[in-house]
Design an enzyme around this catalytic site. Structure first.
Site, PDB file in Angstrom:
ATOM      1  N   HIS A 163      19.915  33.021  -7.680  1.00 32.50           N
ATOM      2  CA  HIS A 163      21.070  32.950  -8.581  1.00 32.50           C
ATOM      3  C   HIS A 163      21.599  31.520  -8.721  1.00 32.50           C
ATOM      4  CE1 HIS A 163      24.270  32.769  -5.443  1.00 32.50           C
ATOM      5  NE2 HIS A 163      23.445  33.542  -4.737  1.00 32.50           N
ATOM      6  N   ASP A 165      24.775  30.738  -9.949  1.00 32.79           N
ATOM      7  CA  ASP A 165      26.207  30.525  -9.711  1.00 32.79           C
ATOM      8  C   ASP A 165      26.493  30.302  -8.229  1.00 32.79           C
ATOM      9  OD1 ASP A 165      25.585  33.282  -9.255  1.00 32.79           O
ATOM     10  OD2 ASP A 165      27.714  33.791  -9.364  1.00 32.79           O
ATOM     11  N   ASP A 196      22.879  28.485  -0.809  1.00 31.28           N
ATOM     12  CA  ASP A 196      23.241  29.720  -1.523  1.00 31.28           C
ATOM     13  C   ASP A 196      23.599  29.373  -2.949  1.00 31.28           C
ATOM     14  OD1 ASP A 196      24.092  32.237  -2.188  1.00 31.28           O
ATOM     15  OD2 ASP A 196      26.030  32.077  -1.185  1.00 31.28           O
ATOM     16  N   GLU A 230      25.827  36.400  -9.671  1.00 28.90           N
ATOM     17  CA  GLU A 230      25.601  37.148  -8.428  1.00 28.90           C
ATOM     18  C   GLU A 230      26.845  37.176  -7.560  1.00 28.90           C
ATOM     19  OE1 GLU A 230      24.777  37.870  -4.228  1.00 28.90           O
ATOM     20  OE2 GLU A 230      25.558  36.026  -5.101  1.00 28.90           O
ATOM     21  N   GLU A 231      27.552  36.056  -7.511  1.00 32.05           N
ATOM     22  CA  GLU A 231      28.706  35.949  -6.599  1.00 32.05           C
ATOM     23  C   GLU A 231      29.869  36.838  -7.026  1.00 32.05           C
ATOM     24  OE1 GLU A 231      28.477  34.704  -3.832  1.00 32.05           O
ATOM     25  OE2 GLU A 231      27.061  33.045  -3.816  1.00 32.05           O
ATOM     26  N   ASP A 257      14.277  38.347  -2.811  1.00 31.87           N
ATOM     27  CA  ASP A 257      15.552  37.704  -3.150  1.00 31.87           C
ATOM     28  C   ASP A 257      16.099  36.996  -1.918  1.00 31.87           C
ATOM     29  OD1 ASP A 257      17.850  36.997  -4.564  1.00 31.87           O
ATOM     30  OD2 ASP A 257      18.631  39.030  -4.744  1.00 31.87           O
ATOM     31  N   HIS A 504      28.997  29.813   2.393  1.00 28.33           N
ATOM     32  CA  HIS A 504      30.267  30.085   1.687  1.00 28.33           C
ATOM     33  C   HIS A 504      31.404  29.253   2.301  1.00 28.33           C
ATOM     34  CE1 HIS A 504      29.561  34.142  -0.574  1.00 28.33           C
ATOM     35  NE2 HIS A 504      28.525  33.324  -0.694  1.00 28.33           N
TER      36      HIS A 504
HETATM   37  C1  LIG Z   1      20.370  39.097  15.422  1.00 23.27           C
HETATM   38  C2  LIG Z   1      20.458  38.993  13.981  1.00 23.27           C
HETATM   39  C3  LIG Z   1      21.485  38.095  13.564  1.00 23.27           C
HETATM   40  C4  LIG Z   1      21.884  38.336  12.169  1.00 23.27           C
HETATM   41  C5  LIG Z   1      22.721  37.222  11.775  1.00 23.27           C
HETATM   42  C6  LIG Z   1      23.261  37.380  10.410  1.00 23.27           C
HETATM   43  C7  LIG Z   1      23.680  36.042   9.973  1.00 23.27           C
HETATM   44  C8  LIG Z   1      24.166  36.070   8.598  1.00 23.27           C
HETATM   45  C9  LIG Z   1      23.782  34.831   7.941  1.00 23.27           C
HETATM   46  C10 LIG Z   1      23.833  34.669   6.688  1.00 23.27           C
HETATM   47  C11 LIG Z   1      24.369  35.690   5.784  1.00 23.27           C
HETATM   48  C12 LIG Z   1      23.448  35.893   4.707  1.00 23.27           C
HETATM   49  C13 LIG Z   1      24.047  36.791   3.689  1.00 23.27           C
HETATM   50  C14 LIG Z   1      23.354  36.520   2.423  1.00 23.27           C
HETATM   51  C15 LIG Z   1      23.733  37.336   1.295  1.00 23.27           C
HETATM   52  C16 LIG Z   1      25.165  37.265   0.939  1.00 23.27           C
HETATM   53  C17 LIG Z   1      25.351  36.947  -0.488  1.00 23.27           C
HETATM   54  C18 LIG Z   1      26.774  37.217  -0.847  1.00 23.27           C
HETATM   55  O1  LIG Z   1      27.683  36.584  -0.372  1.00 23.27           O
HETATM   56  N1  LIG Z   1      27.000  38.187  -1.693  1.00 23.27           N
HETATM   57  C19 LIG Z   1      28.309  38.629  -2.045  1.00 23.27           C
HETATM   58  C20 LIG Z   1      28.190  39.430  -3.302  1.00 23.27           C
HETATM   59  C21 LIG Z   1      29.491  39.714  -3.895  1.00 23.27           C
HETATM   60  C22 LIG Z   1      29.366  40.632  -5.060  1.00 23.27           C
HETATM   61  C23 LIG Z   1      30.702  40.975  -5.626  1.00 23.27           C
HETATM   62  N2  LIG Z   1      31.353  41.981  -4.924  1.00 23.27           N
HETATM   63  C24 LIG Z   1      28.911  39.481  -0.954  1.00 23.27           C
HETATM   64  O2  LIG Z   1      28.198  40.168  -0.237  1.00 23.27           O
HETATM   65  O3  LIG Z   1      30.133  39.461  -0.823  1.00 23.27           O
HETATM   66 ZN   LIG Z   2      23.759  34.052  -2.712  1.00 22.18          ZN
HETATM   67 ZN   LIG Z   3      26.927  33.667  -1.907  1.00 27.82          ZN
END
Ligand SMILES: CCCCCCCC/C=C\CCCCCCCC(=O)N[C@@H](CCCCN)C(=O)O
Ligand SMILES: [Zn+2]
Ligand SMILES: [Zn+2]
Length: 543
Positions: A163, A165, A196, A230-231, A257, A504
């Site tokens: 994405h 944005d 991101d 996406e955001e 993705d 973020h």
């Molecule tokens: C032992 C395992 C450890 C796991 C560690 C997790 C670490 C997390 C690291 C990074 C997070 C990645 C998340 C990636 C996707 C998130 C994308 C995002 O922010 N999307 C938004 C979309 C909003 C849509 C509108 N409501 C969101 O989820 O809020």
């Molecule tokens: Zn993202």
């Molecule tokens: Zn994001």
């Protein structure tokens, strides 16, 4: 002569004196104790044997060897880039970061920057935009769909998503002067979108550009989808791309993705980096909680104000977290598959989650990132109330964001919320809600999984394991469920503990070397996808 203690009683069997009786009894008890002890030892030994067998059982090698033997016979371009190409990679990413494609809300995006993105990529990727077998379409005004027509129409197409944005960023707290300056410092590019997700946007297009410049023509068709919202939910971008592909009757072999990373130092007890590929993502509920009450003068207040009532309801939600569901969802697969990589004694524990599962569940809930894996999380994110210091507030309103564990549904979570708050004065309205996403296949026969394993092995030889993971956030890929059952979330970038708050947050950055590796990954992935899949149906996938 009558011997004491041996005389038969006229009323029954011979009576023994108390001491002898006790001795006889304790002899029997000792015997029983010994039997019990032996049984216990046997059980412990058997248990130990099972525990050790599960810990040290040989694991089957991955990926499936015959498929990749065939691959190695084909000619494959090496993912090596000249110094000039490496400079070009870096500068193209920096240029993309400088475009402030910010999404503030679904109805408030920087459309000027989004519009400028198209001429920018046209200029940066001339080979992509001039190839006869690549079609480029703008979808929903600012999103992009590329159709790369492969030379073999028998092979089922796949799709790469990213994405354009980004979330907002104010300069406060950043080490560089401006989050949109794309400043280079100590081998890193700093800026909003470096992780991101402009790294993927630019990385995918640059890998394709370099392959085309080397006269590579993909065998397998594929799509590239670049969403612009996406955001803020993906309604105008990803959802429209999906509608377009659905109208064309497309079915995809897999979708890749953003959503997870190569974790280095993040999983306690594992030394080598772990490539975690998200096989599902959590569901979500955004709900508004409102309490209304009669306004009036603060000098003669009611016993409870709307603020007090709502605060109590919210406090109950925080004090009674949703149940720990470790072992009820696919998160257990991650730990099962990583078990041999853990050092002793964690390897024993992780190999025997049938026994230690509850213990591991309790351990994981101790930190926010791993807590997110084991339960539906509750985050009170907004609170509005009060108009003046001496006015009883007419209403109080809060927004709560729940992220739903794979084994629960929206309805189940709302049921728990109702029961926990148990107060009719609190009105709950749903802003948005969706269930957790289906779990994508994870086995060595699945084409996408084979491609990822091979590509990670090619580009990141230091990675210890490739394991299924859970994406705790949401991505555009969740809109693609009708196009494939194989959706994977993975950003081929090393992610260390210090990167967590950058996502973020402040000082988002990517190392220049890390970005080059990401481009190498896509470069190899496109080539590795060009083998025929022995299991796929012989359909004609003319696009
Ligand atoms: C032992 C395992 C450890 C796991 C560690 C997790 C670490 C997390 C690291 C990074 C997070 C990645 C998340 C990636 C996707 C998130 C994308 C995002 O922010 N999307 C938004 C979309 C909003 C849509 C509108 N409501 C969101 O989820 O809020
Ligand atoms: Zn993202
Ligand atoms: Zn994001």
């Amino acid at each position: 002569m009558i011997r004491r203690g041996t005389r038969r009683s006229p009323r029954g069997p011979e009576r023994r004196p108390e001491g002898a009786k006790m001795a006889a009894l304790s002899g029997r008890a000792r015997g029983a104790l010994w039997v019990a002890l032996l049984a216990l030892c046997g059980t412990v030994l058997a248990l130990l044997a099972v525990v050790l067998a599960r810990t040290y059982a040989p694991r089957s090698p991955s990926p499936a060897p015959e498929l990749w033997a065939r691959r190695s016979r084909q000619q494959r371009l090496e993912p090596t880039f000249s110094p000039q190409e490496r400079r070009e990679l870096k500068e193209a990413l920096q240029g993309a970061i400088r475009m402030q494609t910010v999404s503030f809300s679904a109805n408030d995006q920087n459309t000027t920057a989004l519009a400028e993105f198209e001429p920018y990529i046209r200029k940066a990727f001339p080979a992509v935009f001039s190839a006869a077998f690549i079609k480029h379409e703008v979808i929903g005004e600012y999103s992009h769909l590329f159709t790369i027509q492969g030379s073999n129409a028998q092979l089922q197409p796949y799709m790469l998503l990213a994405h354009i944005d980004v979330v907002p960023a104010s300069p406060d707290g950043w080490d560089v002067s401006d989050p949109f300056s794309a400043e280079e410092r100590d081998g890193f590019i700093y800026g909003r979108g470096t992780l991101d997700n402009k790294n993927s946007v630019m990385g995918i297009l640059h890998a394709l550009e370099f392959l085309l410049r080397r006269n590579y023509r993909p065998h397998r068709s594929f799509y590239i989808g670049l969403g612009h919202d996406e955001e803020v939910g993906g309604r105008k971008g990803a959802m429209k791309i999906v509608a377009e592909l659905e109208s064309r009757g497309i079915q995809l072999s897999f979708v890749l993705d953003e959503g997870s990373f190569i974790f280095d130092g993040i999983v306690t007890g594992i030394e080598k980096p772990v490539a975690s590929i998200g096989i599902t993502e959590k569901g979500a509920i955004t709900a508004n909680f409102t309490v209304t009450s009669e306004p009036g003068h603060s000098s003669a207040p009611p016993k409870r104000t709307s603020i007090g009532i709502l605060s109590e309801a919210l406090a109950k939600l925080e004090q009674h977290p949703m149940p720990n569901l470790f072992g009820h969802g696919p998160e257990i697969l991650m730990f099962e598959q990583l078990a041999p990589d853990f050092s002793f004694p964690l390897n024993v524990i992780m190999s025997n989650l049938w026994l230690f599962g509850p213990l591991v569940g309790r351990f994981l809930e101790q930190t926010p990132t791993t807590n997110a894996l084991v339960r539906t999380t509750t985050a009170i994110t907004m609170f509005h109330a009060g108009v003046k210091s001496n006015v009883i507030p007419p209403s109080a309103n809060a927004t709560v964001n729940f992220r739903i564990h794979s084994s629960q549904t929206v309805d189940e979570v709302l049921g728990i919320v109702d029961k926990t708050i148990d107060d009719k004065r609190v009105k709950i309205e749903m802003e948005s809600a969706f269930d957790p996403l289906p779990v994508s296949p994870w086995d060595d026969q699945t084409f996408g999984v084979q491609v990822f394993r091979q590509t990670i092995q090619d580009v990141f030889p230091d990675v210890g394991s490739v394991a299924p993971g859970i994406c705790v956030g949401n991505t555009d890929s969740r809109h693609f469920v009708n196009l494939t059952n194989a959706i994977y979330r993975f950003n081929p970038v090393i992610f260390k503990p210090e990167d967590l708050p950058r996502f973020h947050g402040l000082n988002e950055r990517i190392s220049i070397e890390g970005y080059e590796k990401q481009v190498q990954f896509i470069f190899q992935l496109i080539q590795n996808s060009d083998i025929s899949q022995s299991t796929e149906p012989h359909a004609n996938h003319e696009l």
